[in-house]
Design a protein around this motif. Structure first.
Motif, PDB file in Angstrom:
ATOM      1  N   ILE A   1      22.082 117.081  -3.584  1.00  0.00           N
ATOM      2  CA  ILE A   1      20.740 117.009  -4.254  1.00  0.00           C
ATOM      3  C   ILE A   1      20.019 115.916  -3.732  1.00  0.00           C
ATOM      4  O   ILE A   1      20.520 114.778  -3.691  1.00  0.00           O
ATOM      5  N   VAL A   2      18.599 116.148  -3.616  1.00  0.00           N
ATOM      6  CA  VAL A   2      17.874 115.367  -2.771  1.00  0.00           C
ATOM      7  C   VAL A   2      16.536 115.075  -4.018  1.00  0.00           C
ATOM      8  O   VAL A   2      16.070 116.041  -4.401  1.00  0.00           O
ATOM      9  N   PHE A   3      16.455 113.743  -4.280  1.00  0.00           N
ATOM     10  CA  PHE A   3      15.228 113.394  -4.870  1.00  0.00           C
ATOM     11  C   PHE A   3      14.071 113.080  -3.755  1.00  0.00           C
ATOM     12  O   PHE A   3      14.180 112.256  -3.283  1.00  0.00           O
ATOM     13  N   CYS A   4      13.091 114.090  -3.769  1.00  0.00           N
ATOM     14  CA  CYS A   4      11.978 114.180  -2.828  1.00  0.00           C
ATOM     15  C   CYS A   4      11.016 113.083  -3.384  1.00  0.00           C
ATOM     16  O   CYS A   4      10.258 113.982  -4.099  1.00  0.00           O
ATOM     17  N   CYS A   5      10.550 111.994  -2.941  1.00  0.00           N
ATOM     18  CA  CYS A   5       9.529 111.183  -3.535  1.00  0.00           C
ATOM     19  C   CYS A   5       8.351 111.376  -2.330  1.00  0.00           C
ATOM     20  O   CYS A   5       8.911 111.861  -1.245  1.00  0.00           O
ATOM     21  N   TYR A   6       7.147 111.259  -3.121  1.00  0.00           N
ATOM     22  CA  TYR A   6       6.028 111.454  -2.147  1.00  0.00           C
ATOM     23  C   TYR A   6       5.379 110.102  -1.758  1.00  0.00           C
ATOM     24  O   TYR A   6       4.304 110.052  -1.334  1.00  0.00           O
ATOM     25  N   SER A   7       6.041 108.857  -2.236  1.00  0.00           N
ATOM     26  CA  SER A   7       5.126 107.876  -1.743  1.00  0.00           C
ATOM     27  C   SER A   7       6.496 106.881  -1.721  1.00  0.00           C
ATOM     28  O   SER A   7       7.421 107.164  -2.415  1.00  0.00           O
ATOM     29  N   GLU A   8       6.097 105.747  -0.964  1.00  0.00           N
ATOM     30  CA  GLU A   8       7.292 104.724  -0.913  1.00  0.00           C
ATOM     31  C   GLU A   8       7.661 103.968  -2.251  1.00  0.00           C
ATOM     32  O   GLU A   8       8.630 103.505  -2.546  1.00  0.00           O
ATOM     33  N   LEU A   9       6.367 103.823  -3.137  1.00  0.00           N
ATOM     34  CA  LEU A   9       6.720 103.108  -4.431  1.00  0.00           C
ATOM     35  C   LEU A   9       7.891 104.081  -5.202  1.00  0.00           C
ATOM     36  O   LEU A   9       8.580 103.607  -5.608  1.00  0.00           O
ATOM     37  N   HIS A  10       7.625 105.633  -5.269  1.00  0.00           N
ATOM     38  CA  HIS A  10       8.475 106.222  -6.163  1.00  0.00           C
ATOM     39  C   HIS A  10       9.799 106.118  -5.406  1.00  0.00           C
ATOM     40  O   HIS A  10      10.790 105.952  -5.997  1.00  0.00           O
ATOM     41  N   LEU A  11       9.954 106.168  -3.905  1.00  0.00           N
ATOM     42  CA  LEU A  11      11.120 105.910  -3.256  1.00  0.00           C
ATOM     43  C   LEU A  11      11.863 104.802  -3.785  1.00  0.00           C
ATOM     44  O   LEU A  11      13.222 104.856  -4.166  1.00  0.00           O
ATOM     45  N   ALA A  12      11.165 103.703  -3.869  1.00  0.00           N
ATOM     46  CA  ALA A  12      11.857 102.366  -4.285  1.00  0.00           C
ATOM     47  C   ALA A  12      12.404 102.727  -5.867  1.00  0.00           C
ATOM     48  O   ALA A  12      13.531 102.115  -6.019  1.00  0.00           O
ATOM     49  N   ILE A  13      11.773 103.040  -6.733  1.00  0.00           N
ATOM     50  CA  ILE A  13      12.104 103.388  -7.888  1.00  0.00           C
ATOM     51  C   ILE A  13      13.326 104.132  -8.167  1.00  0.00           C
ATOM     52  O   ILE A  13      14.217 103.968  -8.736  1.00  0.00           O
ATOM     53  N   TYR A  14      13.438 105.319  -7.310  1.00  0.00           N
ATOM     54  CA  TYR A  14      14.442 106.200  -7.371  1.00  0.00           C
ATOM     55  C   TYR A  14      15.589 105.456  -6.859  1.00  0.00           C
ATOM     56  O   TYR A  14      17.055 105.618  -7.237  1.00  0.00           O
ATOM     57  N   ARG A  15      15.455 104.803  -5.767  1.00  0.00           N
ATOM     58  CA  ARG A  15      16.741 104.090  -5.095  1.00  0.00           C
ATOM     59  C   ARG A  15      17.301 102.964  -5.861  1.00  0.00           C
ATOM     60  O   ARG A  15      18.494 102.964  -6.048  1.00  0.00           O
ATOM     61  N   ARG A  16      16.216 102.304  -6.767  1.00  0.00           N
ATOM     62  CA  ARG A  16      17.021 101.223  -7.678  1.00  0.00           C
ATOM     63  C   ARG A  16      17.564 101.950  -8.617  1.00  0.00           C
ATOM     64  O   ARG A  16      18.799 101.502  -8.816  1.00  0.00           O
ATOM     65  N   GLN A  17      17.470 103.117  -9.086  1.00  0.00           N
ATOM     66  CA  GLN A  17      17.951 104.122 -10.234  1.00  0.00           C
ATOM     67  C   GLN A  17      19.330 104.483  -9.697  1.00  0.00           C
ATOM     68  O   GLN A  17      20.484 104.347 -10.426  1.00  0.00           O
ATOM     69  N   LEU A  18      19.188 104.874  -8.300  1.00  0.00           N
ATOM     70  CA  LEU A  18      20.452 105.426  -7.781  1.00  0.00           C
ATOM     71  C   LEU A  18      21.448 104.178  -7.758  1.00  0.00           C
ATOM     72  O   LEU A  18      22.641 104.430  -8.062  1.00  0.00           O
ATOM     73  N   ASP A  19      21.072 103.156  -7.353  1.00  0.00           N
ATOM     74  CA  ASP A  19      21.896 101.832  -7.263  1.00  0.00           C
ATOM     75  C   ASP A  19      22.500 101.552  -8.529  1.00  0.00           C
ATOM     76  O   ASP A  19      23.781 101.264  -8.316  1.00  0.00           O
ATOM     77  N   ALA A  20      21.739 101.609  -9.254  1.00  0.00           N
ATOM     78  CA  ALA A  20      22.237 101.080 -10.758  1.00  0.00           C
ATOM     79  C   ALA A  20      22.995 101.980 -11.367  1.00  0.00           C
ATOM     80  O   ALA A  20      23.862 101.739 -12.157  1.00  0.00           O
ATOM     81  N   SER A  21      22.965 103.329 -11.057  1.00  0.00           N
ATOM     82  CA  SER A  21      23.849 104.407 -11.737  1.00  0.00           C
ATOM     83  C   SER A  21      25.117 104.558 -10.569  1.00  0.00           C
ATOM     84  O   SER A  21      25.739 105.462 -10.903  1.00  0.00           O
ATOM     85  N   GLY A  22      25.293 103.726  -9.799  1.00  0.00           N
ATOM     86  CA  GLY A  22      26.412 103.591  -8.907  1.00  0.00           C
ATOM     87  C   GLY A  22      26.682 104.828  -7.929  1.00  0.00           C
ATOM     88  O   GLY A  22      27.804 105.032  -7.568  1.00  0.00           O
ATOM     89  N   ALA A  23      25.547 105.344  -7.380  1.00  0.00           N
ATOM     90  CA  ALA A  23      25.710 105.990  -6.097  1.00  0.00           C
ATOM     91  C   ALA A  23      26.011 105.522  -4.877  1.00  0.00           C
ATOM     92  O   ALA A  23      25.954 104.091  -4.789  1.00  0.00           O
ATOM     93  N   ASP A  24      26.821 106.331  -4.205  1.00  0.00           N
ATOM     94  CA  ASP A  24      27.478 105.796  -2.908  1.00  0.00           C
ATOM     95  C   ASP A  24      26.176 105.313  -1.854  1.00  0.00           C
ATOM     96  O   ASP A  24      25.281 106.220  -1.701  1.00  0.00           O
ATOM     97  N   PRO A  25      26.043 104.066  -1.608  1.00  0.00           N
ATOM     98  CA  PRO A  25      24.963 103.590  -0.770  1.00  0.00           C
ATOM     99  C   PRO A  25      24.853 104.206   0.496  1.00  0.00           C
ATOM    100  O   PRO A  25      23.697 104.364   1.063  1.00  0.00           O
ATOM    101  N   GLU A  26      25.909 104.773   0.901  1.00  0.00           N
ATOM    102  CA  GLU A  26      25.863 105.550   2.176  1.00  0.00           C
ATOM    103  C   GLU A  26      25.086 106.747   2.055  1.00  0.00           C
ATOM    104  O   GLU A  26      24.878 107.743   2.978  1.00  0.00           O
ATOM    105  N   ALA A  27      25.074 107.224   0.697  1.00  0.00           N
ATOM    106  CA  ALA A  27      24.462 108.647   0.575  1.00  0.00           C
ATOM    107  C   ALA A  27      23.065 108.745  -0.023  1.00  0.00           C
ATOM    108  O   ALA A  27      22.436 109.434  -0.516  1.00  0.00           O
ATOM    109  N   ARG A  28      22.284 107.649   0.695  1.00  0.00           N
ATOM    110  CA  ARG A  28      20.903 107.513   0.262  1.00  0.00           C
ATOM    111  C   ARG A  28      20.204 108.108   1.442  1.00  0.00           C
ATOM    112  O   ARG A  28      19.078 108.305   1.507  1.00  0.00           O
TER     113      ARG A  28
END
Ligand code: ADP
Length: 187
Positions: free
Chosen positions: A160-187
């Protein structure tokens, strides 16, 4: 120890955020943030219809629209993605008009529809975070939490891919994925 015998492990689901035009992604399905008519609009909806060609609109005409929080499946036509899952996000008012539940319902229903059709890889845009005005800082946690819950229920999903359309949105999603324990390799 295990005497060289491979230890079976659960297949990790790849959950990641990228910055891209969703119409370029060759996955089983991309999600369209549509409006309830399903007859095309601006933003990601317009981009998907342009890239898929007029046959997509023809199929959408047969679907009889879509309720907020629900999802419907079509073919992808000229898109590299095989299918499109059309969902209708809530228009942001002030957050007290059921917007969080409706947004969560979009993610849940998209995954149910995808899993029901045997699809294994899906990309989501930031549903409601464009013209519909949902603040991305509030939408991203709902997206990530709901997708994680649904992943556990539908083990056939591989990516499953969260497809962001700006670097700002990407940073917000990545922070959220990190906070929720996503595998950092899977970003
Ligand atoms: P909504 O009406 O649900 O807010 P929009 O299409 O206006 O839908 O925006 C939803 C999100 O999709 C926004 O974050 C917007 O930046 C993003 N977006 C727009 N075009 C694309 C595209 N081609 N690929 C991926 N995301 C896109």
């Amino acid at each position: 120890m295990h005497d060289g015998v491979p230890v079976p492990t659960a297949m990790p689901l790849r959950l990641r955020a990228i910055c891209a035009d969703i119409t370029t992604l060759a996955l089983d399905a991309i999600v369209n943030a549509a409006n309830s008519s399903l007859l095309g609009g601006g933003g990601v909806d317009g981009a998907i219809h342009r890239a898929a060609g007029p046959e997509l609109l023809q199929e959408c005409r047969l679907l009889g629209g879509c309720r907020v929080g629900d999802a419907k499946l079509t073919r992808g036509y000229r898109l590299p993605a095989r299918q499109v899952i059309h969902t209708v996000g809530p228009v942001w008012q002030d957050g007290t008009h059921g917007e969080p539940d409706r947004l969560a319902s979009c993610y849940r229903r998209c995954i149910e529809v995808a899993a029901g059709a045997g699809l294994r890889s899906i990309a989501f845009p930031g549903i409601s975070t464009g013209v519909y005005g949902y603040p991305v800082e509030l939408a991203a946690p709902i997206a990530v939490t709901t997708v994680r819950e649904q992943m556990a229920r539908h083990p056939g999903l591989a990516e499953i891919v969260f497809c962001c359309y700006s670097e700002l949105h990407l940073a917000i999603y990545r922070r959220q994925l990190d906070a929720s324990g996503a595998d950092p390799e899977a970003r």
